[in-house]
Design a protein around this motif. Structure first.
Motif, mmCIF file in Angstrom:
data_model
loop_
_atom_site.group_PDB
_atom_site.id
_atom_site.type_symbol
_atom_site.label_atom_id
_atom_site.label_comp_id
_atom_site.label_asym_id
_atom_site.label_seq_id
_atom_site.Cartn_x
_atom_site.Cartn_y
_atom_site.Cartn_z
ATOM 1 N N THR A 274 72.062 27.682 66.680
ATOM 2 C CA THR A 274 71.175 28.778 66.000
ATOM 3 C C THR A 274 71.825 29.106 64.690
ATOM 4 O OG1 THR A 274 70.342 29.139 68.315
ATOM 5 C CG2 THR A 274 69.779 30.530 66.406
ATOM 6 N N LEU A 275 70.950 29.143 63.759
ATOM 7 C CA LEU A 275 71.140 29.681 62.561
ATOM 8 C C LEU A 275 70.406 30.745 62.188
ATOM 9 C CD1 LEU A 275 71.784 26.498 62.043
ATOM 10 C CD2 LEU A 275 73.037 27.552 60.066
ATOM 11 N N GLY A 276 70.699 31.845 61.449
ATOM 12 C CA GLY A 276 69.686 32.882 60.731
ATOM 13 C C GLY A 276 69.555 34.026 61.764
ATOM 14 N N CYS A 277 68.272 34.275 61.982
ATOM 15 C CA CYS A 277 67.796 35.834 62.438
ATOM 16 C C CYS A 277 67.830 36.013 63.792
ATOM 17 C CB CYS A 277 66.309 36.422 61.710
ATOM 18 S SG CYS A 277 65.158 35.011 62.403
ATOM 19 N N VAL B 264 66.476 31.361 54.599
ATOM 20 C CA VAL B 264 66.478 32.612 53.825
ATOM 21 C C VAL B 264 67.051 32.767 52.607
ATOM 22 C CG1 VAL B 264 68.408 33.717 54.790
ATOM 23 C CG2 VAL B 264 66.329 35.045 54.109
ATOM 24 N N THR B 265 68.037 31.807 52.624
ATOM 25 C CA THR B 265 68.734 31.518 51.246
ATOM 26 C C THR B 265 69.019 29.962 51.129
ATOM 27 O OG1 THR B 265 71.029 31.544 52.089
ATOM 28 C CG2 THR B 265 70.031 33.800 51.188
ATOM 29 N N ALA B 266 69.317 29.546 50.044
ATOM 30 C CA ALA B 266 69.823 28.079 49.638
ATOM 31 C C ALA B 266 71.053 28.006 50.497
ATOM 32 C CB ALA B 266 69.834 27.824 48.314
ATOM 33 N N GLN B 267 71.950 28.882 50.587
ATOM 34 C CA GLN B 267 73.194 28.702 51.317
ATOM 35 C C GLN B 267 73.084 28.590 52.884
ATOM 36 O OE1 GLN B 267 75.840 32.141 51.477
ATOM 37 N NE2 GLN B 267 77.621 30.959 52.114
ATOM 38 N N ALA B 268 71.698 29.145 53.453
ATOM 39 C CA ALA B 268 71.448 28.999 54.926
ATOM 40 C C ALA B 268 71.149 27.638 54.973
ATOM 41 C CB ALA B 268 70.278 30.043 55.351
ATOM 42 N N THR C 86 64.621 22.148 63.897
ATOM 43 C CA THR C 86 63.556 22.893 64.019
ATOM 44 C C THR C 86 63.905 24.368 63.311
ATOM 45 O OG1 THR C 86 61.882 23.934 65.192
ATOM 46 C CG2 THR C 86 64.001 24.012 66.099
ATOM 47 N N GLY C 87 63.017 25.296 63.136
ATOM 48 C CA GLY C 87 63.216 26.335 62.705
ATOM 49 C C GLY C 87 62.696 26.310 61.012
ATOM 50 N N CYS C 88 62.842 27.531 60.451
ATOM 51 C CA CYS C 88 62.401 27.979 59.092
ATOM 52 C C CYS C 88 62.702 26.807 58.009
ATOM 53 C CB CYS C 88 62.864 29.153 58.401
ATOM 54 S SG CYS C 88 61.755 30.329 59.545
ATOM 55 N N GLY C 89 64.040 26.194 58.010
ATOM 56 C CA GLY C 89 64.352 25.027 57.231
ATOM 57 C C GLY C 89 63.546 23.875 57.260
ATOM 58 N N ALA C 90 63.313 23.478 58.700
ATOM 59 C CA ALA C 90 62.621 22.415 58.867
ATOM 60 C C ALA C 90 61.062 22.591 58.581
ATOM 61 C CB ALA C 90 62.682 22.179 60.584
ATOM 62 N N GLN C 91 60.416 23.888 58.639
ATOM 63 C CA GLN C 91 59.086 24.156 58.164
ATOM 64 C C GLN C 91 58.731 23.971 56.735
ATOM 65 O OE1 GLN C 91 56.638 24.754 60.496
ATOM 66 N NE2 GLN C 91 55.081 24.412 58.688
ATOM 67 N N THR C 92 59.839 24.520 56.044
ATOM 68 C CA THR C 92 59.739 24.561 54.485
ATOM 69 C C THR C 92 60.161 23.626 53.718
ATOM 70 O OG1 THR C 92 61.864 25.772 54.370
ATOM 71 C CG2 THR C 92 59.802 26.992 54.465
ATOM 72 N N GLU C 93 61.242 22.490 54.632
ATOM 73 C CA GLU C 93 61.577 21.314 53.671
ATOM 74 C C GLU C 93 61.712 20.334 54.656
ATOM 75 O OE1 GLU C 93 65.409 22.039 51.665
ATOM 76 O OE2 GLU C 93 65.052 23.941 51.338
ATOM 77 N N HIS D 77 76.221 49.879 58.367
ATOM 78 C CA HIS D 77 75.922 48.210 58.955
ATOM 79 C C HIS D 77 75.257 47.578 57.738
ATOM 80 C CE1 HIS D 77 76.724 49.933 62.893
ATOM 81 N NE2 HIS D 77 75.762 50.847 62.742
ATOM 82 N N GLY D 78 76.049 46.981 56.872
ATOM 83 C CA GLY D 78 75.589 46.381 55.511
ATOM 84 C C GLY D 78 75.371 44.952 55.731
ATOM 85 N N HIS D 79 74.477 44.323 55.454
ATOM 86 C CA HIS D 79 74.171 42.854 55.335
ATOM 87 C C HIS D 79 74.012 42.536 53.502
ATOM 88 C CE1 HIS D 79 73.005 42.261 59.840
ATOM 89 N NE2 HIS D 79 74.315 42.700 59.684
ATOM 90 N N ILE D 80 74.883 42.038 53.177
ATOM 91 C CA ILE D 80 74.905 41.838 51.748
ATOM 92 C C ILE D 80 74.648 40.186 51.540
ATOM 93 C CG2 ILE D 80 76.021 41.807 49.550
ATOM 94 C CD1 ILE D 80 75.629 44.489 50.938
ATOM 95 N N PHE D 81 73.730 40.024 50.799
ATOM 96 C CA PHE D 81 73.199 38.534 50.385
ATOM 97 C C PHE D 81 73.147 38.304 49.077
ATOM 98 C CE2 PHE D 81 70.657 39.880 54.124
ATOM 99 C CZ PHE D 81 71.078 38.889 54.808
ATOM 100 N N PRO D 82 74.351 37.173 48.574
ATOM 101 C CA PRO D 82 74.125 36.844 47.233
ATOM 102 C C PRO D 82 72.897 36.103 47.036
ATOM 103 C CG PRO D 82 76.262 36.278 48.339
ATOM 104 C CD PRO D 82 75.110 36.763 49.407
ATOM 105 N N TYR D 83 72.235 36.764 45.860
ATOM 106 C CA TYR D 83 70.898 36.059 45.619
ATOM 107 C C TYR D 83 71.150 34.389 45.233
ATOM 108 C CZ TYR D 83 66.705 34.378 43.073
ATOM 109 O OH TYR D 83 65.825 33.777 42.833
#
Length: 437
Positions: A7-10, A38-42, A65-72, A335-341
């Protein structure tokens, strides 16, 4: 034997992976990679996970499966390591995980599959089974739930998103917002408590948008109220990431005054500069973010604040970045979650003037350091206080109501909630002993 689930992600992905594990039980040759987009890195991390899984298990069936599979879908289908690609709707159908012959048999005499005509079908000439997620109107019947160290349950109450932030691909992976009926949520919460779980985390893609698609348009606040009333034996209820601008007054009052609602919120802030927020197509301003935190802190001083912040959004200059940096202190983010764009193809932000990679990396490091400074000061302020801690499976650690991680100096009974005195700090959290010792 259960299949292997990667599992990756949320947290919603985590919850859905648990449902997949149950649906695909007995298929010990199966590996399911539940991807994030959520990001290209993900997406890159998903590909790495697939390759590692194939090297470690050359004979396994690998389904993505998941969002990567759905979008690409086609890009994952092109990977030699992948045996099948399953969309976000199809991943909640047990037949999606069956081997080819059993899958075909399961469809005999049934209605035409939802994905027919959208792809060539998972077990036909193509290996892609992905339907139009925007056409989905219902929530998963599985009411997916997952378990953190067998003490905390994540309960899906909402899926999809109706907003179109300029940086975000997730609506195209999850579809439009849809909610689970409150009665079904309460019933599921009861079953989780009956199974021994002491804390439930309500999760979804955009949890605070809960309700407008249901009869009577109930709010998230009303849902929380119904859970607390309908499940009196539930000691702790927590929310996953929420949109601060959608906190209704009923929900605010519960967060501020209800002791069974945990004093911890994770806010989807994304930036601290008004121009960047506007270009992101967010619905709140810098003043809105600071204002809601001030109100919460005034009403319940013990509350801890987490937040998502993006570093290096397109067009962000030094002054704009400084506003995001200052927001960490002004909103007391511990509780910071920092995402490089990173640009996602097909999103408006990908067509905006980009910040160079080195600058993005440096800004992300500054944001993380600022969050870490806030966190260390916060943890130090808790020394000598009494904290109620849910003990996790090891018996040696757990989380306080404010989500501070706590390590015990002596073993405690797993799944119990103990009153502790905080005696010191360590790198990632607090050290405690049982109160009264």
């Amino acid at each position: 034997m259960p299949p292997e689930i990667i599992t990756l992600g949320c947290r919603l992905n985590i919850a859905e992976s648990e449902a997949i594990r149950e649906m695909a039980a007995g298929q010990d040759d199966l590996i399911v990679v539940n991807s994030c987009a959520v990001t290209a890195q993900a997406v890159s991390q998903t590909r790495q996970a697939i390759r590692r899984a194939r090297r470690a298990n050359p004979q396994a069936r690998i389904m993505v499966t998941g969002c990567g599979a759905q979008t690409e879908p086609q890009s994952f289908a092109a990977m030699a390591e992948v045996d099948g690609v399953i969309g976000n709707r199809e991943k909640m159908e047990a037949a999606s995980y069956l081997p080819a012959s059993r899958h075909s048999a399961s469809l005999k005499g049934s209605e035409t599959p939802a994905y027919a005509g959208v792809t060539d079908g998972l077990y036909g000439a193509e290996k892609v089974k992905v339907s139009d997620i925007m056409a989905v109107r219902e929530t998963t019947p599985h009411m997916a739930s997952a378990f953190a160290d067998h003490t905390r349950a994540f309960l899906e109450v909402q899926n999809g998103c109706d907003h179109r932030c300029t940086f975000c691909i997730i609506p195209y992976g999850r579809g439009n917002s849809r909610s689970v009926a409150a009665g079904a949520v309460v019933d599921k919460a009861k079953s989780l408590v009956d199974a021994g779980y002491r804390e439930i985390v309500l999760t979804g893609v955009d949890v605070t948008s809960y309700g407008p698609d249901l009869p009577g348009s109930p709010s998230l606040g009303l849902l929380v109220e119904r859970i607390l009333k309908g499940v009196p034996d539930l000691p702790r209820l927590r929310l996953s990431s929420i949109d601060s601008v959608e906190i209704d007054e009923r929900l605010f009052d519960l967060i501020a005054h209800e002791p069974r609602m945990m004093p911890h919120l994770h806010l989807s802030l994304q930036a601290g500069d008004d121009m960047i927020l506007k270009r992101m197509k967010r619905r709140h301003s810098r003043a809105d973010a600071i204002g809601i935190v001030e109100r919460l802190k005034n009403a319940r001083p013990a509350i801890s604040i987490g937040a998502d912040i993006i570093a290096g959004f397109p067009t962000e200059d030094e002054a704009m970045f400084a506003n995001s940096l200052k927001l960490i202190e002004e909103c007391h983010i511990v509780h910071g979650h920092i995402f490089p764009y990173s640009p996602r193809a097909g999103t408006p932000a990908a067509r905006m003037p980009q910040v160079d990679h080195a600058t993005i990396k440096a800004r992300a490091a500054h944001l993380r350091a600022a969050c870490e400074g806030q966190r260390k000061a916060w943890l130090a302020s808790l020394i000598g206080t009494t904290q109620s801690v849910l003990v996790e499976r090891s018996g040696m650690s757990g989380h306080a109501e404010n989500f501070a991680p706590v390590r015990f100096d002596t073993p405690q009974r797993p799944t119990s909630i103990v009153s502790t005195t905080i005696t010191g700090l360590e790198k990632n959290g607090l050290i405690a002993q049982e109160a009264g010792q």
